[in-house]
Design a protein around this motif. Sequence first.
Motif, PDB file in Angstrom:
ATOM      1  N   ILE A 111      26.770  24.491  36.304  1.00  0.00           N
ATOM      2  CA  ILE A 111      27.487  25.137  37.418  1.00  0.00           C
ATOM      3  C   ILE A 111      28.304  26.307  36.884  1.00  0.00           C
ATOM      4  CG2 ILE A 111      29.134  24.832  39.300  1.00  0.00           C
ATOM      5  CD1 ILE A 111      28.421  21.828  39.305  1.00  0.00           C
ATOM      6  N   GLY A 112      27.937  27.503  37.324  1.00  0.00           N
ATOM      7  CA  GLY A 112      28.676  28.705  36.925  1.00  0.00           C
ATOM      8  C   GLY A 112      29.702  29.084  37.967  1.00  0.00           C
ATOM      9  N   GLU A 113      30.142  30.343  37.872  1.00  0.00           N
ATOM     10  CA  GLU A 113      31.265  30.790  38.698  1.00  0.00           C
ATOM     11  C   GLU A 113      30.799  31.355  40.050  1.00  0.00           C
ATOM     12  OE1 GLU A 113      33.799  33.389  36.395  1.00  0.00           O
ATOM     13  OE2 GLU A 113      34.238  34.591  38.162  1.00  0.00           O
ATOM     14  N   ALA A 114      30.076  32.459  39.986  1.00  0.00           N
ATOM     15  CA  ALA A 114      29.664  33.145  41.216  1.00  0.00           C
ATOM     16  C   ALA A 114      28.593  34.158  40.854  1.00  0.00           C
ATOM     17  CB  ALA A 114      30.858  33.851  41.843  1.00  0.00           C
ATOM     18  N   PRO A 115      27.786  34.560  41.818  1.00  0.00           N
ATOM     19  CA  PRO A 115      26.780  35.589  41.524  1.00  0.00           C
ATOM     20  C   PRO A 115      27.454  36.905  41.114  1.00  0.00           C
ATOM     21  CG  PRO A 115      26.420  34.587  43.698  1.00  0.00           C
ATOM     22  CD  PRO A 115      27.733  34.099  43.206  1.00  0.00           C
ATOM     23  N   GLY A 116      26.822  37.592  40.170  1.00  0.00           N
ATOM     24  CA  GLY A 116      27.246  38.956  39.824  1.00  0.00           C
ATOM     25  C   GLY A 116      26.347  39.940  40.555  1.00  0.00           C
ATOM     26  N   GLU A 117      26.345  41.166  40.056  1.00  0.00           N
ATOM     27  CA  GLU A 117      25.596  42.210  40.764  1.00  0.00           C
ATOM     28  C   GLU A 117      24.093  41.908  40.815  1.00  0.00           C
ATOM     29  OE1 GLU A 117      25.668  46.025  38.851  1.00  0.00           O
ATOM     30  OE2 GLU A 117      25.220  47.073  40.721  1.00  0.00           O
ATOM     31  N   GLN A 118      23.521  41.568  39.653  1.00  0.00           N
ATOM     32  CA  GLN A 118      22.083  41.309  39.598  1.00  0.00           C
ATOM     33  C   GLN A 118      21.692  40.074  40.410  1.00  0.00           C
ATOM     34  OE1 GLN A 118      19.459  43.071  38.577  1.00  0.00           O
ATOM     35  NE2 GLN A 118      21.062  44.627  38.354  1.00  0.00           N
ATOM     36  N   GLU A 119      22.539  39.051  40.322  1.00  0.00           N
ATOM     37  CA  GLU A 119      22.262  37.815  41.051  1.00  0.00           C
ATOM     38  C   GLU A 119      22.284  38.067  42.564  1.00  0.00           C
ATOM     39  OE1 GLU A 119      24.504  38.052  38.532  1.00  0.00           O
ATOM     40  OE2 GLU A 119      23.418  36.914  37.004  1.00  0.00           O
ATOM     41  N   ASP A 120      23.245  38.889  42.984  1.00  0.00           N
ATOM     42  CA  ASP A 120      23.377  39.238  44.400  1.00  0.00           C
ATOM     43  C   ASP A 120      22.143  40.010  44.876  1.00  0.00           C
ATOM     44  OD1 ASP A 120      25.121  39.855  46.861  1.00  0.00           O
ATOM     45  OD2 ASP A 120      24.653  41.873  46.125  1.00  0.00           O
ATOM     46  N   GLN A 124      19.077  35.042  42.729  1.00  0.00           N
ATOM     47  CA  GLN A 124      18.911  33.975  41.722  1.00  0.00           C
ATOM     48  C   GLN A 124      20.160  33.939  40.831  1.00  0.00           C
ATOM     49  OE1 GLN A 124      15.828  32.252  41.247  1.00  0.00           O
ATOM     50  NE2 GLN A 124      15.173  33.250  43.123  1.00  0.00           N
ATOM     51  N   PRO A 125      20.548  32.736  40.375  1.00  0.00           N
ATOM     52  CA  PRO A 125      21.723  32.680  39.495  1.00  0.00           C
ATOM     53  C   PRO A 125      21.369  33.068  38.058  1.00  0.00           C
ATOM     54  CG  PRO A 125      20.862  30.483  39.824  1.00  0.00           C
ATOM     55  CD  PRO A 125      19.981  31.410  40.633  1.00  0.00           C
ATOM     56  N   PHE A 126      22.332  33.581  37.361  1.00  0.00           N
ATOM     57  CA  PHE A 126      22.218  33.879  35.925  1.00  0.00           C
ATOM     58  C   PHE A 126      20.935  34.650  35.568  1.00  0.00           C
ATOM     59  CE2 PHE A 126      25.457  30.535  35.746  1.00  0.00           C
ATOM     60  CZ  PHE A 126      26.338  31.065  34.814  1.00  0.00           C
ATOM     61  N   VAL A 127      20.798  35.827  36.175  1.00  0.00           N
ATOM     62  CA  VAL A 127      19.632  36.652  35.830  1.00  0.00           C
ATOM     63  C   VAL A 127      20.015  37.903  35.038  1.00  0.00           C
ATOM     64  CG1 VAL A 127      18.028  35.913  37.640  1.00  0.00           C
ATOM     65  CG2 VAL A 127      19.717  37.684  38.144  1.00  0.00           C
ATOM     66  N   ALA A 151      23.512  26.189  39.563  1.00  0.00           N
ATOM     67  CA  ALA A 151      24.168  26.629  40.799  1.00  0.00           C
ATOM     68  C   ALA A 151      25.493  27.286  40.421  1.00  0.00           C
ATOM     69  CB  ALA A 151      24.408  25.433  41.716  1.00  0.00           C
ATOM     70  N   ASN A 152      26.184  27.782  41.389  1.00  0.00           N
ATOM     71  CA  ASN A 152      27.503  28.379  41.158  1.00  0.00           C
ATOM     72  C   ASN A 152      28.536  27.763  42.084  1.00  0.00           C
ATOM     73  OD1 ASN A 152      27.220  30.523  39.149  1.00  0.00           O
ATOM     74  ND2 ASN A 152      25.840  31.508  40.615  1.00  0.00           N
ATOM     75  N   ILE A 153      29.798  27.940  41.727  1.00  0.00           N
ATOM     76  CA  ILE A 153      30.897  27.513  42.612  1.00  0.00           C
ATOM     77  C   ILE A 153      30.804  28.294  43.929  1.00  0.00           C
ATOM     78  CG2 ILE A 153      33.420  27.609  42.925  1.00  0.00           C
ATOM     79  CD1 ILE A 153      32.681  25.498  40.888  1.00  0.00           C
ATOM     80  N   TYR A 225      31.917  27.337  27.180  1.00  0.00           N
ATOM     81  CA  TYR A 225      32.325  28.722  27.414  1.00  0.00           C
ATOM     82  C   TYR A 225      31.255  29.444  28.225  1.00  0.00           C
ATOM     83  CZ  TYR A 225      36.238  28.544  24.124  1.00  0.00           C
ATOM     84  OH  TYR A 225      37.430  28.253  23.498  1.00  0.00           O
ATOM     85  N   HIS A 226      31.700  30.407  29.020  1.00  0.00           N
ATOM     86  CA  HIS A 226      30.759  31.195  29.825  1.00  0.00           C
ATOM     87  C   HIS A 226      30.012  32.164  28.912  1.00  0.00           C
ATOM     88  CE1 HIS A 226      29.129  33.687  33.001  1.00  0.00           C
ATOM     89  NE2 HIS A 226      29.591  32.820  33.891  1.00  0.00           N
ATOM     90  N   PRO A 227      28.679  32.288  29.093  1.00  0.00           N
ATOM     91  CA  PRO A 227      27.948  33.210  28.208  1.00  0.00           C
ATOM     92  C   PRO A 227      28.453  34.650  28.299  1.00  0.00           C
ATOM     93  CG  PRO A 227      26.505  32.316  29.940  1.00  0.00           C
ATOM     94  CD  PRO A 227      27.772  31.540  29.977  1.00  0.00           C
TER      95      PRO A 227
HETATM   96  N1  URA Z   1      27.844  34.301  36.154  1.00  0.00           N
HETATM   97  C1  URA Z   1      27.926  33.153  36.851  1.00  0.00           C
HETATM   98  O1  URA Z   1      28.876  32.413  36.720  1.00  0.00           O
HETATM   99  N2  URA Z   1      26.949  32.878  37.672  1.00  0.00           N
HETATM  100  C2  URA Z   1      25.894  33.644  37.831  1.00  0.00           C
HETATM  101  O2  URA Z   1      25.025  33.298  38.619  1.00  0.00           O
HETATM  102  C3  URA Z   1      25.828  34.819  37.079  1.00  0.00           C
HETATM  103  C4  URA Z   1      26.806  35.130  36.247  1.00  0.00           C
END
Ligand code: URA
Length: 257
Positions: A111-120, A124-127, A151-153, A225-227
């Motif tokens: 579980i990550g935080e939230a979509p960033g620009e690319q994800e939006d 897709q998450p973490f792309v 997934a993300n928060i 830690y977050h990548p």
């Molecule tokens: N960082 C996040 O936490 N989630 C994503 O989907 C992308 C980057």
Amino acid sequence: MNNTSRLQYLEAMGIESWQLRQQSTFLAESPLVEAITAIEPVSIAPQKPALPENPAVALIVPAVIQPVMIPADNWESLQSEVTNCRKCALCETRSQTVFGTGNKNPDWLFIGEAPGEQEDLQGQPFVGAAGSLLTEMLRAINLSRDDIFIANILKCRPPHNRDPHADEMAACRPFLERQIALLKPKVIVAVGRIAAQQLLNTDMAIGKLRGKVYRMNGIPLVVIYHPAYLLRSLSQKSKAWQDLQLALKTYQDMKGV
Ligand code: URA
């Protein structure tokens, strides 16, 4: 024929006749009685038994108190609720929602935080770059993205990648809870500070949160830690490796392997 003769005939034929009694003055004067007598009398048919007298039928008589049926949750309706969600202001600025991807019967939920620009943009998450590093981190513990669910928060991108606001996380939280309930993972990995703090309901620093095993809804939870942070702070990579080892050990303990 007058009424007296008619009654005598009827009596001679053995037919009983009924006559109105004299109404008491009290009743006759009551407005209530007036209202009742103004209504045409209805013939009351003999009452049928409620059910045929068949003992088998008695067994299927519905109970008087019906249990309230709560429909079981399912992936499709959850996904469509997320897609159409307008519970917070992020729906105004998103390109699309990011529901999450991966294995729908996973042992691992990241579980990550939230979509960033690319994800939006891609849905897709973490792309982005952080996503590529996360894929490498997974490989280090012998996992592929197809093995896990990510997934993300938040399901929507906060403008300019700012930190999620408390009201946004609160509005989105039920979606994540439902994802967890449907996915039933064996281990949850909170990726980064925001996810860890939100899932563990604390504002403690990530440096203090990592290195321990928690439980969320009864499921073991490990913080890493977050990548995106690791991309900026290469010196923390050894700690990230320790965190992954702890996550792997937690999983192995769960599985008894
Ligand atoms: N960082 C996040 O936490 N989630 C994503 O989907 C992308 C980057």
